[in-house]
Design a protein around this motif. Structure first.
Motif, PDB file in Angstrom:
ATOM      1  N   GLY A 138       0.580  -1.244  -0.136  1.00  0.00           N
ATOM      2  CA  GLY A 138      -0.047  -0.219  -0.282  1.00  0.00           C
ATOM      3  C   GLY A 138       0.685   1.307  -0.026  1.00  0.00           C
ATOM      4  O   GLY A 138       0.156   2.223  -0.080  1.00  0.00           O
ATOM      5  N   LEU A 139       2.027   1.358  -0.148  1.00  0.00           N
ATOM      6  CA  LEU A 139       2.980   2.563  -0.141  1.00  0.00           C
ATOM      7  C   LEU A 139       2.687   3.109  -1.343  1.00  0.00           C
ATOM      8  O   LEU A 139       2.117   2.870  -2.454  1.00  0.00           O
ATOM      9  N   VAL A 140       2.413   4.604  -1.155  1.00  0.00           N
ATOM     10  CA  VAL A 140       2.029   5.538  -2.163  1.00  0.00           C
ATOM     11  C   VAL A 140       3.476   6.461  -2.680  1.00  0.00           C
ATOM     12  O   VAL A 140       3.851   6.919  -1.879  1.00  0.00           O
ATOM     13  N   ILE A 141       3.621   6.590  -3.747  1.00  0.00           N
ATOM     14  CA  ILE A 141       4.480   7.380  -4.570  1.00  0.00           C
ATOM     15  C   ILE A 141       4.047   8.503  -4.795  1.00  0.00           C
ATOM     16  O   ILE A 141       3.028   8.848  -5.496  1.00  0.00           O
ATOM     17  N   GLY A 142       4.946   9.721  -4.503  1.00  0.00           N
ATOM     18  CA  GLY A 142       4.662  11.050  -5.151  1.00  0.00           C
ATOM     19  C   GLY A 142       3.621  11.580  -4.199  1.00  0.00           C
ATOM     20  O   GLY A 142       3.373  11.239  -2.983  1.00  0.00           O
ATOM     21  N   PRO A 143       3.288  13.086  -4.486  1.00  0.00           N
ATOM     22  CA  PRO A 143       3.464  13.582  -5.856  1.00  0.00           C
ATOM     23  C   PRO A 143       5.007  14.029  -6.149  1.00  0.00           C
ATOM     24  O   PRO A 143       5.733  14.037  -5.307  1.00  0.00           O
ATOM     25  N   ASN A 166      -4.454  19.305  -3.922  1.00  0.00           N
ATOM     26  CA  ASN A 166      -5.207  18.396  -3.063  1.00  0.00           C
ATOM     27  C   ASN A 166      -5.245  17.195  -4.018  1.00  0.00           C
ATOM     28  O   ASN A 166      -6.087  17.152  -5.021  1.00  0.00           O
ATOM     29  N   VAL A 167      -4.315  16.267  -3.577  1.00  0.00           N
ATOM     30  CA  VAL A 167      -4.279  15.348  -4.529  1.00  0.00           C
ATOM     31  C   VAL A 167      -4.617  13.799  -3.658  1.00  0.00           C
ATOM     32  O   VAL A 167      -3.995  13.442  -2.948  1.00  0.00           O
ATOM     33  N   GLY A 168      -5.578  13.188  -4.003  1.00  0.00           N
ATOM     34  CA  GLY A 168      -6.269  12.329  -3.286  1.00  0.00           C
ATOM     35  C   GLY A 168      -6.062  10.947  -4.153  1.00  0.00           C
ATOM     36  O   GLY A 168      -5.297  10.817  -5.226  1.00  0.00           O
ATOM     37  N   VAL A 169      -6.333   9.745  -3.465  1.00  0.00           N
ATOM     38  CA  VAL A 169      -6.010   8.546  -3.905  1.00  0.00           C
ATOM     39  C   VAL A 169      -7.212   7.880  -4.618  1.00  0.00           C
ATOM     40  O   VAL A 169      -8.399   7.939  -3.698  1.00  0.00           O
ATOM     41  N   ARG A 170      -7.278   7.284  -5.660  1.00  0.00           N
ATOM     42  CA  ARG A 170      -8.819   6.564  -6.052  1.00  0.00           C
ATOM     43  C   ARG A 170      -8.262   5.152  -6.320  1.00  0.00           C
ATOM     44  O   ARG A 170      -7.135   4.800  -6.553  1.00  0.00           O
ATOM     45  N   THR A 171      -9.404   4.298  -6.364  1.00  0.00           N
ATOM     46  CA  THR A 171      -9.032   3.151  -7.048  1.00  0.00           C
ATOM     47  C   THR A 171     -10.216   2.448  -7.835  1.00  0.00           C
ATOM     48  O   THR A 171     -10.271   3.271  -8.874  1.00  0.00           O
TER      49      THR A 171
ATOM     50  N   ARG B  98      -7.310  16.704 -14.180  1.00  0.00           N
ATOM     51  CA  ARG B  98      -6.137  15.529 -13.957  1.00  0.00           C
ATOM     52  C   ARG B  98      -6.372  14.427 -14.885  1.00  0.00           C
ATOM     53  O   ARG B  98      -7.486  13.900 -15.410  1.00  0.00           O
ATOM     54  N   ILE B 141       2.982  15.286 -11.127  1.00  0.00           N
ATOM     55  CA  ILE B 141       2.739  13.678 -11.394  1.00  0.00           C
ATOM     56  C   ILE B 141       2.446  12.852 -10.083  1.00  0.00           C
ATOM     57  O   ILE B 141       2.997  13.182  -9.229  1.00  0.00           O
ATOM     58  N   GLY B 142       1.340  12.236 -10.186  1.00  0.00           N
ATOM     59  CA  GLY B 142       1.147  11.383  -9.117  1.00  0.00           C
ATOM     60  C   GLY B 142       0.097  11.954  -8.205  1.00  0.00           C
ATOM     61  O   GLY B 142      -0.325  12.916  -8.456  1.00  0.00           O
ATOM     62  N   THR B 144       1.263   7.694  -7.213  1.00  0.00           N
ATOM     63  CA  THR B 144       1.138   6.743  -8.042  1.00  0.00           C
ATOM     64  C   THR B 144       1.210   5.493  -7.327  1.00  0.00           C
ATOM     65  O   THR B 144       1.882   5.503  -6.106  1.00  0.00           O
ATOM     66  N   TYR B 145       0.458   4.610  -7.410  1.00  0.00           N
ATOM     67  CA  TYR B 145       0.056   3.546  -6.468  1.00  0.00           C
ATOM     68  C   TYR B 145      -0.359   2.310  -7.157  1.00  0.00           C
ATOM     69  O   TYR B 145      -1.040   2.362  -8.303  1.00  0.00           O
ATOM     70  N   TYR B 157      -4.852  -8.857  -4.261  1.00  0.00           N
ATOM     71  CA  TYR B 157      -4.982  -7.477  -3.466  1.00  0.00           C
ATOM     72  C   TYR B 157      -5.589  -6.406  -4.012  1.00  0.00           C
ATOM     73  O   TYR B 157      -5.682  -6.266  -5.324  1.00  0.00           O
ATOM     74  N   ARG B 159      -6.626  -2.244  -3.555  1.00  0.00           N
ATOM     75  CA  ARG B 159      -6.309  -1.217  -2.592  1.00  0.00           C
ATOM     76  C   ARG B 159      -7.967  -0.650  -1.908  1.00  0.00           C
ATOM     77  O   ARG B 159      -9.114  -0.483  -2.723  1.00  0.00           O
ATOM     78  N   LYS B 161     -10.826   1.623  -1.296  1.00  0.00           N
ATOM     79  CA  LYS B 161     -11.005   3.057  -1.864  1.00  0.00           C
ATOM     80  C   LYS B 161     -11.189   3.900  -0.613  1.00  0.00           C
ATOM     81  O   LYS B 161     -10.844   5.191  -0.897  1.00  0.00           O
ATOM     82  N   VAL B 167      -1.976  14.245   0.662  1.00  0.00           N
ATOM     83  CA  VAL B 167      -0.346  14.477   0.178  1.00  0.00           C
ATOM     84  C   VAL B 167      -0.128  15.971  -0.561  1.00  0.00           C
ATOM     85  O   VAL B 167      -0.833  16.262  -1.796  1.00  0.00           O
TER      86      VAL B 167
END
Lengths: 171, 171, 171, 171, 171, 171
Positions: A138-143, A166-171, B98, B141-142, B144-145, B157, B159, B161, B167
């Motif tokens: 689950g590690l997240v890279i960036g921004p 505002n950078v969120g994570v989506r799946t 985005r 950028i990102g 990234t995950y 696996y 992720r 949501k 970030v």
């Protein structure tokens, strides 16, 4: 050779002509990061990961990637890199720990090294993920972004610290 | 050969032994993104960038990078990739636009393809930056995950949501 | 396709046909070394070299080179490496200090990994030279040789310890 | 960009900054060798090896490796090679035969080509081993060392002929 | 993972999924050629070219290119090559001399090796041009085409000898 | 270093010394082509091929190959490419359709870019074949040749339009 003086009328890709630009010293610095749990952080710091010393390997990967940028990014020009330096910082961030990666690249060439710095920081972060993924996927890279550049016709650039996203994570 | 059965006692890097693992179909999907102004978005969509069709070039770059992951990430195993697919979506995000990049990779091998998917998505995003940087060096950028993976001994696996990360961007 | 069943009558190079050979686990271990003064040894051990941690970088270089052997050695077959491990020992040798490098490589493939082990050990030694050459250009690499292999139709091989070679240096 | 003017305080790897150094003609010559039985020597000379003409293939491999040195050795700078020449000599050595390999490299660049010459000679020797290993896995490569260099701020270097090393083989 | 089962609706590039295909022995043979004057032919045959033995170097280049096809051709799958063989023939052709190049490639993999054979023959021909271009820049490469293939679900292919193409040269 | 001033007396390969040559702007343009049926042409133009947009992918492949020429062609010098442009034309040709590929390359270096242009055009054509081979394995590539060059000590070159070659296809 008309191909170089006129616009490519078919709208497709080309490596633009930079033969008119002079060689000069140019630098760029890019930042990426890897967000992780305190447990993963501890394993990295204590060198308890099966694949080896995470930061040592990541740093080598980032340096080699900077040199290969022209081969990874299709429209990038090959330019002679004169120095590459990658440094790490740890930051606490909302119960998690963030590894901040700074990649600084220098050339004496006819175009800038923004892509080399960004590619270096990105590959460094990807390598950290690879070394730790047995523990946590689950590690997240960036921004990942350009923090500054110097040299070249268009002058220096420094990212505005107040610019936030505002950078969120989506799946 | 004791090196393979015991832990590397010098704490340094190694490519871990996977010769006991069986070949099976495995997939992974990674997500990256590029945040940009509406102006840059419009230039991409209308194919008005000097270097060419941004998404077409980025997609090729991402596919080629997936195949080169073992060469870019030092401790990655070389495995036979069977399929790579990259898709794009546009999202409005707080006055910005985005570009969401999804890289899906498939193998029939003895280890997973998480790194191939992550590297592919990252290089795809870096290429978008390269094609647009003459317009705006502030593109981000990102994050990234890994969004999901299937196959392998440790199972699937996906992720969560609801897992979100705050970030920010620093300079 | 007669080219594969008959000898290449023009006496030139070819990558010989191994399609009849079965996949099986095979290992190989090669040894190289770098002979240096006690002063250089001390700088390595105390991490006082400008380019960084010599052994950490050399180990990454050796691992990446093993994976690239098919690309460096023209008639080598590409085979799927399953594990690579490099270890170091220090030995006193006639007023000098010798860094002994052992590279162990494992595959599950249809030909042996002798070249991968030898290339890995050689590149590891070359990287040590590179990291130290600002101090002393007189470091000597090698001899480099196969110490053992297992697996394959021709069975195991172990170098005879008593076999010694009088290997001098000329200019 | 402080990263380039101060020492990397984390003691890790970096590609050191050479942007202050001027381009000038520089050369380097490295020597490696392969020790073999008279039987193997005869097969090489009479071109009776299944993989082809050993020296022709080895020479091409050595030239290509010189050009790829920056990609094989992590902290090496990419520099524009202007000429590469590899030559061979046969010497009798205590009942065995030694193939002596000399790799000469020339650049007009801002750092020396010692690593290019050493990598070239090493890969040339490794290729000889590969072409002959079906006959004898006991061939010994090296020692490998820099014989001379010219150009650059630190001036010329020529290895002292009387410097000899007692280099044995261990298992 | 829907990306693999449905068509890529954005019409862009992808490396198609071959994970359902079984490994089997497959071969392909491609033909290219270089048309030259009798004078150039004589220099090649008598090994009087400054860059060295043309056919020996070209053969090595063709073999190495076959192994790198997946890296040169963007949508090609990486597959394990088991054998590569390149042969040459000389033909008189209307006052000129034609060097005919046949590249035969073999795999035990899940897709065919047509691209490997074609890339190998093409790079072999390009290398001949490179070695001779100081004498004559007017050498013409090709036509280059697949002459036959065996194995795979779609069965064997053999080019119809009577199929001829009127292929002229334009400027 | 005598190796560079005298002829290589062993008649083998070398990368010739160009350190005396000055950097100057040089261009080269090469032409290749792919001959196909009207059905294949229609599928390309209407973007109905499973692997994606043929010309977009081929153009990226050709640009990346130009940058890698020094790595593909053994005796080629690495030189800093400053611009690469590939354009396409369709021609009717005796009931078939010919895709004409022009690759233009520019450098500011000490040797010409003929090989870069020829390699670029060749790889572009090979990629077209790869994208279409599921439809028809009978596509014919080339002839491939240098159409013009500018710059360098030997002056400009322009292929004589009236020079024609009778190039047939054999099996």
């Amino acid at each position: 050779m008309s191909n170089f003086t006129h616009f490519n009328q078919q709208g497709r890709a080309r490596m633009v002509d930079i033969s008119e630009k002079n060689d000069s010293v140019r630098t760029a610095e890019a930042i990426s990061s890897v967000m992780m749990s305190p447990e993963v952080h501890d394993k990295i710091v204590n060198q308890q990961l099966e694949k080896g010393d995470v930061l040592a390997v990541a740093q080598v990967a980032g340096i080699m990637a900077a040199k290969n940028t022209w081969n990874i990014i299709p429209m990038c020009h090959p330019i002679p890199l004169k120095g590459i330096d990658i440094s790490f910082d740890w930051e606490k961030d909302d119960g998690q720990v963030r590894l901040v990666i700074r990649a600084a690249v220098k050339t004496k060439g006819s175009t800038g090294v923004e892509m080399e710095a960004l590619t270096s920081a990105s590959v460094c972060a990807l390598t950290v993920y690879d070394m730790c993924k047995a523990l946590d996927k689950g590690l997240v890279i960036g921004p990942t972004y350009l923090s500054q550049k110097t040299g070249g016709k268009n002058g220096d650039y420094k990212r505005d610290k107040s610019a936030s996203l505002n950078v969120g994570v989506r799946t």
